[in-house]
Scaffold this motif. Structure first.
Motif, PDB file in Angstrom:
ATOM      1  N   UNK A 349       0.937  -1.285   0.031  1.00  0.00           N
ATOM      2  CA  UNK A 349      -0.218   0.103  -0.046  1.00  0.00           C
ATOM      3  C   UNK A 349       0.731   1.169   0.072  1.00  0.00           C
ATOM      4  N   UNK A 350       1.869   1.067   0.552  1.00  0.00           N
ATOM      5  CA  UNK A 350       2.873   2.244   0.683  1.00  0.00           C
ATOM      6  C   UNK A 350       3.037   3.024  -0.820  1.00  0.00           C
ATOM      7  N   UNK A 351       3.471   2.529  -1.820  1.00  0.00           N
ATOM      8  CA  UNK A 351       3.791   3.303  -2.857  1.00  0.00           C
ATOM      9  C   UNK A 351       2.335   3.704  -3.602  1.00  0.00           C
ATOM     10  N   UNK A 352       1.181   3.067  -3.266  1.00  0.00           N
ATOM     11  CA  UNK A 352       0.125   3.531  -3.818  1.00  0.00           C
ATOM     12  C   UNK A 352      -0.182   4.822  -2.858  1.00  0.00           C
ATOM     13  N   UNK A 353      -0.112   5.033  -1.590  1.00  0.00           N
ATOM     14  CA  UNK A 353      -0.474   6.111  -1.081  1.00  0.00           C
ATOM     15  C   UNK A 353       0.554   7.382  -1.395  1.00  0.00           C
ATOM     16  N   UNK A 354       1.555   7.172  -1.794  1.00  0.00           N
ATOM     17  CA  UNK A 354       2.678   8.095  -2.040  1.00  0.00           C
ATOM     18  C   UNK A 354       2.366   8.681  -3.472  1.00  0.00           C
ATOM     19  N   UNK A 355       1.406   7.848  -4.352  1.00  0.00           N
ATOM     20  CA  UNK A 355       1.168   8.529  -5.937  1.00  0.00           C
ATOM     21  C   UNK A 355      -0.441   8.530  -5.987  1.00  0.00           C
ATOM     22  N   UNK A 356      -1.063   8.215  -4.600  1.00  0.00           N
ATOM     23  CA  UNK A 356      -2.491   8.442  -4.771  1.00  0.00           C
ATOM     24  C   UNK A 356      -3.016   9.560  -5.085  1.00  0.00           C
ATOM     25  N   UNK A 357      -2.492  10.985  -4.867  1.00  0.00           N
ATOM     26  CA  UNK A 357      -3.060  12.249  -4.829  1.00  0.00           C
ATOM     27  C   UNK A 357      -2.656  12.663  -6.383  1.00  0.00           C
ATOM     28  N   UNK A 358      -3.790  13.041  -7.040  1.00  0.00           N
ATOM     29  CA  UNK A 358      -3.629  13.175  -8.497  1.00  0.00           C
ATOM     30  C   UNK A 358      -3.236  14.667  -8.408  1.00  0.00           C
ATOM     31  N   UNK A 359      -2.415  14.955  -9.579  1.00  0.00           N
ATOM     32  CA  UNK A 359      -1.844  16.290  -9.705  1.00  0.00           C
ATOM     33  C   UNK A 359      -2.966  17.297 -10.472  1.00  0.00           C
ATOM     34  N   UNK A 360      -3.305  18.403  -9.725  1.00  0.00           N
ATOM     35  CA  UNK A 360      -4.246  19.391 -10.370  1.00  0.00           C
ATOM     36  C   UNK A 360      -3.857  20.122 -11.635  1.00  0.00           C
ATOM     37  N   UNK A 361      -2.625  19.955 -12.003  1.00  0.00           N
ATOM     38  CA  UNK A 361      -2.544  20.770 -13.107  1.00  0.00           C
ATOM     39  C   UNK A 361      -2.074  20.003 -14.327  1.00  0.00           C
ATOM     40  N   UNK A 362      -1.458  20.276 -15.409  1.00  0.00           N
ATOM     41  CA  UNK A 362      -1.362  19.556 -16.395  1.00  0.00           C
ATOM     42  C   UNK A 362      -0.014  18.572 -16.338  1.00  0.00           C
ATOM     43  N   UNK A 363       0.775  18.883 -15.474  1.00  0.00           N
ATOM     44  CA  UNK A 363       2.135  18.136 -15.442  1.00  0.00           C
ATOM     45  C   UNK A 363       2.214  17.456 -14.118  1.00  0.00           C
ATOM     46  N   UNK A 364       2.580  16.352 -13.759  1.00  0.00           N
ATOM     47  CA  UNK A 364       2.795  15.560 -12.739  1.00  0.00           C
ATOM     48  C   UNK A 364       2.985  14.217 -12.680  1.00  0.00           C
ATOM     49  N   UNK A 370      -5.975   2.352 -12.343  1.00  0.00           N
ATOM     50  CA  UNK A 370      -7.136   2.316 -11.725  1.00  0.00           C
ATOM     51  C   UNK A 370      -7.643   0.617 -11.420  1.00  0.00           C
ATOM     52  N   UNK A 371      -6.975  -0.090 -12.011  1.00  0.00           N
ATOM     53  CA  UNK A 371      -7.182  -1.693 -12.072  1.00  0.00           C
ATOM     54  C   UNK A 371      -6.508  -2.128 -10.953  1.00  0.00           C
ATOM     55  N   UNK A 372      -5.164  -1.577 -10.809  1.00  0.00           N
ATOM     56  CA  UNK A 372      -4.392  -1.854  -9.800  1.00  0.00           C
ATOM     57  C   UNK A 372      -4.851  -1.582  -8.523  1.00  0.00           C
ATOM     58  N   UNK A 373      -5.393  -0.214  -8.343  1.00  0.00           N
ATOM     59  CA  UNK A 373      -6.159   0.223  -7.294  1.00  0.00           C
ATOM     60  C   UNK A 373      -7.221  -0.629  -6.773  1.00  0.00           C
ATOM     61  N   UNK A 374      -7.961  -0.930  -7.841  1.00  0.00           N
ATOM     62  CA  UNK A 374      -9.205  -1.863  -7.433  1.00  0.00           C
ATOM     63  C   UNK A 374      -8.962  -3.035  -7.011  1.00  0.00           C
ATOM     64  N   UNK A 375      -7.715  -3.805  -7.403  1.00  0.00           N
ATOM     65  CA  UNK A 375      -7.317  -5.166  -6.868  1.00  0.00           C
ATOM     66  C   UNK A 375      -6.655  -4.767  -5.363  1.00  0.00           C
ATOM     67  N   UNK A 376      -6.056  -3.929  -5.187  1.00  0.00           N
ATOM     68  CA  UNK A 376      -5.603  -3.640  -3.844  1.00  0.00           C
ATOM     69  C   UNK A 376      -6.733  -3.228  -2.948  1.00  0.00           C
ATOM     70  N   UNK A 377      -7.816  -2.403  -3.412  1.00  0.00           N
ATOM     71  CA  UNK A 377      -8.611  -2.161  -2.430  1.00  0.00           C
ATOM     72  C   UNK A 377      -9.445  -3.711  -2.181  1.00  0.00           C
ATOM     73  N   UNK A 378      -9.895  -4.679  -3.067  1.00  0.00           N
ATOM     74  CA  UNK A 378     -10.284  -5.902  -2.870  1.00  0.00           C
ATOM     75  C   UNK A 378      -9.402  -6.778  -1.752  1.00  0.00           C
ATOM     76  N   UNK A 379      -8.287  -6.591  -2.036  1.00  0.00           N
ATOM     77  CA  UNK A 379      -7.384  -7.273  -1.179  1.00  0.00           C
ATOM     78  C   UNK A 379      -7.381  -6.628   0.403  1.00  0.00           C
ATOM     79  N   UNK A 380      -7.624  -5.366   0.473  1.00  0.00           N
ATOM     80  CA  UNK A 380      -7.648  -4.653   1.818  1.00  0.00           C
ATOM     81  C   UNK A 380      -9.262  -5.264   2.473  1.00  0.00           C
ATOM     82  N   UNK A 381     -10.119  -5.251   1.594  1.00  0.00           N
ATOM     83  CA  UNK A 381     -11.340  -5.681   2.192  1.00  0.00           C
ATOM     84  C   UNK A 381     -11.257  -7.073   2.591  1.00  0.00           C
TER      85      UNK A 381
END
Length: 796
Positions: A349-364, A370-381
């Motif tokens: 989960x650690x690298x996902x937390x570091x990159x979970x905040x989406x950048x508000x501007x055009x660069x980031x 999304x598929x990776x996040x969905x799988x990790x969410x199911x594993x957490x549940x």
């Protein structure tokens, strides 16, 4: 004025609920009526189990069981496993005892007990005085070997094991015979208490065990033929013969013991008895007073409900023995795998937390798929639901197969997949708190229903407690307490977040108060320490559920609630008769007579042993490290979650307080906290991921909506919380500010960002007349094409 009175009223409600739960006592259908016999004969067969009893091999014991009361006997002593000499010593002491001397770990070598017969009538045990000193000075129970013999005027011992049980503290046995005479009538009728050793059934070879059991049954026939009139005869498998421990035979036959189940106040479970219960049972049947230092055991009694068919009745304790034996083997690897899986999931989960905040501007940085996040969410549940799934797996008799561990794993995985699918398909899953609320609700429902129906899934269950340990036989176990208090407080926080700020403390108290009743009631959870811990955690949660921090005054009210509940229960418990007091009343009575130090020593020893040996300690420490060094960091998202959803912050804080208090006071170290962390930490990580994912969702103005409209439609502009948002999470948010906007319409914090309108047509540079600040250059009815404006604002 109302704000000042509210904490007082809530504290009184919590305390009243707790005291009501703890002091209510069920009336037993069949209380021991005092003296029921003129003679008591205690017959011991070390190692005898229910699988050894059948009409062909043991016909005498079979007939005795058919006419009397039966049960499963837990032979816990001060030594693990309980070897024959330890079992006999515990029988005569009425408390946990152990023979002194060095012994190999996990085995039972032949006992070297010296029995001297100087006068041909009685006997002496020259080692008895050193055994008494060993138990009183080296062991934490303060046991007095020979307490049973000291409570009667005269006792008889037949066989060396019986001599250990019948010896007085200075080593004297009143009347002794090394073997059972051909006609023991005169010997058994010479004293009101007789203890008979019929031998030892050992080994795992069925033929060898049957041969020894047949010989013991033949000697039992002579005992029953010579029993004195109006006598109570109890047959017990007084010990183990090797590791691991097993459940053993207990049969009582006499006036008032016809065709029932054996039970006692020390177990609180029909069909279960402890070895330490036999001494107080004998004295109660004879109408003799208990010794000044009470036995740890309680008098046994017979209750109804036993099947008329003896074969069906015996099948129940025999099956319980198989389940308890399988439970110990499976539980070790289950919790080890659970701890390892959750640690690996935390690392993932650690690298996902570091990159979970989406950048508000055009660069980031490129966001995680999304598929990776969905799988990790199911594993957490799935990780959060592992303990409830393992609890429900005990509804299937997986222990009856040859490969019990494989069957348990298969059933648990199927239940885990089904429960995860239910959470995934539940309404509101896309919202930030949707999965958390569903998992907490399912956990609370699973554990709560089990407790309400007699906690049958926890007895000898993998995530429950084992009758072999001799610590608990009914109500909530350590793991059950941890996940139940976590689930109930998280459910309370989830519900409280959906209502107005002013209604959140009452909602927390209502849901948490019901949980206190379930945990503390002797009818249900039967865990006063757990109820006190949950009360403290609930008080903390209710105090900060409406927002703000845990101030000194709020902490004081929470502390006062816990103390008031403890003092109220202690006062009422001390007013009961000594034999009916709970653990808190017995401890305070021990403090009064100067023996409370033994209880403190036992608790501290149990805490240390549990801390260093339990895999739940790894769960608790790993969860704490993930929360402190990741989730609570600025990039971790948990602080943002707490700011938007203060009721969830309150629920998690209350869970931490309750879990730590319950574990330390109950002698379970971090086991309660580890069980709670198995549920809370994965859900906190999932909610933090979703909060960070939507941290840059933009706010759209809506001039047609009244300012800061709450769930009741009020537009007072006071900045109240929107408790009934479209996603049901009810995030707190202040009234929107800025020119040209009457209110802010918030995108669903869990359902994805709202699409931004098309940017306005370009215009000549320079501010428009009268425009200034960051909105300069925006015409009437238009706005600047800013990327995403955060809508999740920390609430105070």
């Amino acid at each position: 004025m109302r704000r000042r009175i509210a904490p007082i009223l809530l504290t009184l409600v919590v305390v009243a609920l707790g005291i009501t739960a703890l002091t209510a006592r069920p009336e037993r259908e069949a209380s021991p009526p005092g003296r029921t016999a003129d003679f008591v004969v205690l017959v011991g067969v070390a190692g005898l189990r229910w699988e050894d009893v059948d009409p062909q091999t043991t016909p005498t014991l079979w007939r005795m069981a058919q006419n009397g009361s039966i049960g499963s006997l837990s032979v816990r002593s001060a030594h693990r496993p309980t070897c024959p000499v330890d079992g006999w010593l515990t029988l005569g002491a009425g408390s946990y005892a152990a023979w002194n001397g060095s012994r190999q770990a996990g085995g039972c070598p032949p006992a070297q007990v010296t029995v001297e017969q100087p006068d041909g009538i009685g006997a002496n045990l020259p080692d008895q005085e050193s055994v008494v000193l060993h138990n009183q000075e080296r062991l934490p129970w303060g046991t007095v070997p020979g307490a049973l013999a000291e409570s009667v005027r005269c006792s008889v011992a037949v066989g060396p094991g019986a001599a250990v049980a019948a010896a007085r503290p200075f080593g004297r046995v009143d009347r002794y015979a090394p073997a059972l005479p051909a006609d023991p009538a005169g010997l058994l009728g010479s004293c009101v208490l007789s203890i008979v050793d019929l031998g030892t059934v050992t080994g795992e070879d069925p033929a060898a065990r049957a041969a020894v059991a047949r010989e013991a049954d033949a000697r039992l026939a002579r005992v029953l033929a010579a029993r004195p009139p109006r006598s109570l005869v109890i047959v017990a498998g007084v010990s183990d013969t090797d590791a691991p421990s097993r459940l053993h035979v207990a049969v009582a036959d006499g006036p008032g013991w016809e065709r029932g189940w054996l039970t006692s106040a020390s177990t609180g479970r029909e069909g279960y008895l402890q070895l330490v219960d036999l001494a107080p049972t004998a004295l109660t049947a004879l109408g003799r007073p208990m010794p000044e230092r009470l036995f740890l055991g309680r008098p046994a009694e017979s209750v109804g409900g036993r099947p008329a068919d003896l074969a069906a009745a015996i099948a129940a304790p025999a099956d319980a023995d198989r389940e308890a034996a399988a439970q110990r083997r499976v539980a070790d690897w289950f919790f080890t795998l659970l701890a390892g899986a959750q640690v690996l999931l935390a690392v993932a989960v650690l690298p996902l937390l570091r990159r979970a905040r989406r950048h508000a501007g055009p660069y980031g940085p490129e966001p995680v798929s999304r598929r990776v996040v969905a799988v990790v969410e199911l594993l957490l549940i799935a990780a959060a639901l592992a303990v409830p799934a393992a609890l429900l797996a005990d509804a299937v008799p997986w222990w009856r197969g040859d490969h019990a561990g494989v069957y348990f794993a298969g059933v648990t995985v199927l239940l885990l997949v089904a429960a995860t699918a239910v959470v995934r398909l539940a309404p509101g899953h896309a919202s930030t708190l949707g999965p958390l609320g569903a998992v907490a609700g399912l956990t609370t429902l699973a554990v709560g229903l089990d407790v309400l129906t007699g906690a049958r899934l926890q007895l000898n269950g993998v995530v429950g407690y084992s009758a072999l340990e001799g610590g608990r036989y009914a109500g909530l176990g350590t793991v059950g307490l941890g996940v139940f208090l976590a689930g109930s407080l998280l459910s309370a926080g989830w519900l409280a977040q959906r209502v107005r700020r002013s209604w959140r403390p009452p909602v927390m108290v209502a849901v948490g108060g019901a949980a206190v009743l379930v945990v503390g009631s002797p009818y249900l959870g039967s865990d006063p320490i757990g109820a006190i811990a949950l009360t403290a955690g609930l008080s903390v949660a209710a105090a900060i559920s409406a927002g703000g921090w845990l101030t000194i005054s709020r902490l004081a009210w929470a502390t006062m609630a816990g103390l008031a509940l403890t003092i109220g229960f202690a006062v009422l418990d001390l007013r009961r008769p000594a034999a009916e007091r709970g653990s808190l009343g017995r401890f305070l009575a021990a403090v009064g007579d100067g023996t409370g130090g033994l209880t403190v020593h036992r608790s501290s020893t149990a805490n240390f042993e549990t801390l260093v040996n339990s895999p739940l300690t790894v769960l608790a420490l790993a969860g704490a490290l993930l929360v402190w060094f990741a989730l609570l960091q600025p990039w971790g998202g948990l602080m943002r979650l707490f700011g938007i959803y203060p009721a969830m912050r309150a629920a998690m804080a209350g869970t931490a307080v309750a879990a730590v208090i319950g574990g330390v006071l109950g002698g379970d170290a971090l086991d309660v906290a580890g069980a709670a962390a198995a549920l809370v930490v994965p859900m906190a990580a999932l909610a933090a991921l979703r909060v960070l994912d939507h941290s840059t969702d933009r706010t759209l103005p809506d001039a047609g909506r009244p300012r800061d409209e709450g769930p009741g439609g009020s537009g007072d502009g006071s900045g109240g919380d929107a408790g009934g948002g479209p996603d049901g999470d009810g995030p707190d948010r202040p009234a929107p500010t800025g020119a040209g906007s009457g209110a802010a319409r918030t995108a669903d914090a869990g359902a994805g960002p709202v699409a931004a309108p098309a940017p306005p047509a370009p215009r000549a540079p320079g501010p428009a007349p009268g425009a200034s600040g960051p909105t300069a250059g925006t015409g009437a009815g238009k706005r600047a094409p800013a990327g995403r404006a955060s809508i999740e604002v920390t609430a105070t």
